[in-house]
Design a protein around this motif. Structure first.
Motif, PDB file in Angstrom:
ATOM      1  N   THR A   1     -22.849  11.822  33.563  1.00  0.00           N
ATOM      2  CA  THR A   1     -22.341  10.987  34.649  1.00  0.00           C
ATOM      3  C   THR A   1     -22.416  11.754  35.960  1.00  0.00           C
ATOM      4  OG1 THR A   1     -20.080  11.799  34.346  1.00  0.00           O
ATOM      5  CG2 THR A   1     -20.729   9.874  33.071  1.00  0.00           C
ATOM      6  N   GLN A   2     -22.732  11.078  37.025  1.00  0.00           N
ATOM      7  CA  GLN A   2     -22.794  11.726  38.335  1.00  0.00           C
ATOM      8  C   GLN A   2     -21.430  11.728  39.027  1.00  0.00           C
ATOM      9  OE1 GLN A   2     -26.011  10.540  40.881  1.00  0.00           O
ATOM     10  NE2 GLN A   2     -27.468  10.381  39.209  1.00  0.00           N
ATOM     11  N   THR A   3     -20.554  10.815  38.611  1.00  0.00           N
ATOM     12  CA  THR A   3     -19.202  10.745  39.174  1.00  0.00           C
ATOM     13  C   THR A   3     -18.210  10.693  38.027  1.00  0.00           C
ATOM     14  OG1 THR A   3     -20.041   9.503  41.070  1.00  0.00           O
ATOM     15  CG2 THR A   3     -17.666   9.474  40.701  1.00  0.00           C
ATOM     16  N   PRO A   4     -17.220  11.576  37.987  1.00  0.00           N
ATOM     17  CA  PRO A   4     -16.925  12.595  38.985  1.00  0.00           C
ATOM     18  C   PRO A   4     -17.845  13.811  38.881  1.00  0.00           C
ATOM     19  CG  PRO A   4     -15.397  12.763  37.153  1.00  0.00           C
ATOM     20  CD  PRO A   4     -16.236  11.554  36.892  1.00  0.00           C
ATOM     21  N   GLN A   5     -17.807  14.617  39.930  1.00  0.00           N
ATOM     22  CA  GLN A   5     -18.576  15.857  39.934  1.00  0.00           C
ATOM     23  C   GLN A   5     -17.848  16.892  39.085  1.00  0.00           C
ATOM     24  OE1 GLN A   5     -19.084  17.614  43.800  1.00  0.00           O
ATOM     25  NE2 GLN A   5     -20.360  19.296  43.061  1.00  0.00           N
ATOM     26  N   PHE A   6     -18.549  17.463  38.119  1.00  0.00           N
ATOM     27  CA  PHE A   6     -17.930  18.420  37.207  1.00  0.00           C
ATOM     28  C   PHE A   6     -18.225  19.862  37.609  1.00  0.00           C
ATOM     29  CE2 PHE A   6     -17.257  14.967  34.213  1.00  0.00           C
ATOM     30  CZ  PHE A   6     -16.152  15.399  33.476  1.00  0.00           C
TER      31      PHE A   6
END
Length: 534
Positions: free
Chosen positions: A413-418
């Motif tokens: 996933t691009q959101t949230p940034q991990f």
């Protein structure tokens, strides 16, 4: 005694009280945390030693504040507006000692054991109504009517005694059935009183005060009924024991405790939002006091600067607050992640944990253990303290596979940034396969705006991951047959290995040291050849 000691902890110092995390975590656990986008998982809490960290951070004076602070630390999705309001309140207490002392004095009245169960009144499943409550409504009039009839018809003595026996049985059966609920309900009055007394000292805005006054008024209407249920508290006072006895007799005759309890349950169900409003307001004040006290005892701290999602972390004079005389270090990652090398005990694990802890307190308490902090808003996922799961028949390596697999899933996933943190990739397998797998995994995690912090003993990875990772290392030194660490972060790739030299310092036979050095040189040449072929 421990509770009083915790309340009177000097400003700027950590508590020495006992921490019951089963109770402290209750408010957080009730909030269905799995639905949060930004969340500290149980694994990350374990990896970062969050319980020890919380003991250091917590300077609260009430059970409510302690629970609220813990819940705040576990959820990383705090908004900029929330942090602004928190900072204003922190500075209010930093700059106003009179208000601070007054608020502390008020909050200590919510530090009893029963106060840890207030979240149950907000989220928990309340006791079900009696199925024969209608019969109770009839029985509460039977004894008074029988007493009246007894004045004219003496033979009503036997029905009266029978109904008194039935009511007495129902009264004490119900009292046993509801157990400690009455004590928990009675704490609502203290919550309301505390909220009211905090208003002049907490720096609430006019709008906040209006909302709180409305909730206080609503909860006060409820607490009038809880007073009826709490008359057992009079037993603790010799002078009031007669009043308690009279009240108990009246409640048996009229079955008042049963009917009032059901009314209270209905009203709590209907007024949970107002109860929660008082809980949150009290918790926020206590948390702000706690942060202000925390800051007062730190060597230095800063307020964070948050950026839009991007690959960048800039930290100056970063330190781990639980490490005495911790050496502070700078780190600037720009469009790259971090590959950290070094030997055991050199400071690698402590450093990457410190980065994570700073992210947590920056995003939740607006406080960083640095001179300067700049980073985007991160969600955190970690693989640091892996253990065998013997009960499930899983080896260390299989547990590593499962844990890192969770990180790989999150990276899709691009959101949230991990921010992914790994302390040694696949320690549970052989060198060649470990290095090969680590390269593939770390490159996969280091996609989009996600960032990776990885510590490793495998110097070979510095050559394989050079483009996507900035290289840093910690180095020990050996002088006059003694080992020392300066815990200073250095940029670049670690070139020197001292593990075998340490064997020599430890007094191992010379033949072992010489053979180990010979084999290390041989293996080094073989591994480099294999790395070049990858």
């Amino acid at each position: 005694m421990k509770k009083n000691k915790a309340i009177t902890t000097p400003w700027g110092q950590a508590k020495s009280a006992y921490f019951n995390f089963d109770l402290i975590e209750a408010y957080y656990a009730y909030q269905e945390p799995a639905k949060a986008a930004y969340l500290l998982s149980d694994r990350t809490v374990q990896d970062l030693d969050m319980k020890a960290f919380f003991r250091f951070l917590d300077r609260t004076h009430s059970a409510v504040g302690q629970q609220y602070l813990y819940a705040r630390l576990r959820r990383l999705d705090t908004t900029a507006e929330d942090l602004k309001v928190l900072e204003n309140r922190i500075q209010h207490f930093q700059n106003n000692e009179k208000a601070r002392l007054a608020a502390q004095k008020v909050l200590k009245h919510l530090s009893k054991g029963d106060d840890y169960f207030l979240p149950f009144l907000i989220y928990g499943e309340l006791p079900p109504k009696l199925k024969f409550i209608q019969a109770v409504q009839v029985l509460k009039w039977v004894v008074p009517i029988s007493i009246v009839f007894l004045l004219f018809y003496p033979y009503f003595l036997f029905p009266l005694l029978l109904f008194l026996l039935i009511n007495t049985f129902l009264h004490y059966w119900h009292k046993k059935r509801i157990g400690d609920f009455v004590d928990i309900f009675s704490r609502l009055k203290k919550l309301s009183e505390t909220s009211q007394k905090l208003l002049p000292h907490a720096g609430f805005s006019e709008k906040e005060q209006q909302h709180l006054q409305s909730s206080i008024k609503t909860v006060n209407q409820l607490t009038k009924k809880t007073n009826v249920l709490a008359t057992h508290l009079l037993q603790n006072n010799d002078a009031a024991a007669v009043a308690w006895l009279i009240a108990e007799i009246f409640k048996i005759i009229a079955l008042q405790e049963i009917t009032t309890f059901h009314q209270v349950v209905d009203e709590i169900e209907a007024k949970r939002e107002d109860i929660h409003a008082l809980f949150k307001a009290t918790g926020k004040v206590d948390m702000a006091l706690s942060v202000a006290s925390l800051r007062a005892g730190l060597p230095h701290y800063s307020q964070p600067h948050f950026t839009p999602p991007q690959k960048e972390i800039q930290l100056k004079e970063l330190y781990h607050p639980l490490v005495d005389n911790c050496v502070a270090n700078d780190l600037h990652l720009h469009h790259k992640s971090l590959l950290l090398t070094g030997s055991n005990m050199s400071g690698k694990s402590t450093f990457i944990k410190a980065i994570n802890l700073n992210i947590i307190t920056s995003q939740t308490l607006n406080t960083s253990f640095t001179q300067y902090y700049k980073a985007p808003i991160f969600n955190l996922a970690t693989s640091i303290q892996i253990r065998d799961v013997i009960t499930e028949g899983r080896s260390y390596y299989m547990e590593e596979v499962a844990t890192i697999g969770e990180l790989l899933s999150a990276s899709k996933t691009q959101t949230p940034q991990f921010l992914f943190t790994i302390d040694e990739v696949f320690k549970g397998t052989n060198t060649i396969e470990r290095i090969s797998s680590a390269k593939a995994i770390l490159e996969y995690l280091n996609r989009d705006d996600h960032m990776v912090l990885v510590s490793t003993h495998d110097i070979e990875l510095t050559q394989l991951l050079g483009e996507g990772f900035d290289l840093y290392y910690f180095q020990e030194s050996i002088d006059n047959q003694s080992l020392s660490f300066d815990y200073t972060l250095r940029q670049g790739a670690l070139q020197k290995r001292n593990a075998i030299n340490i064997l020599e310092i430890a007094g191992y036979p010379a033949s072992i040291v010489e053979e180990a050095q010979r084999l290390a040189l041989q293996f080094e040449n073989e591994k480099m050849g294999a790395s070049n072929r990858l």
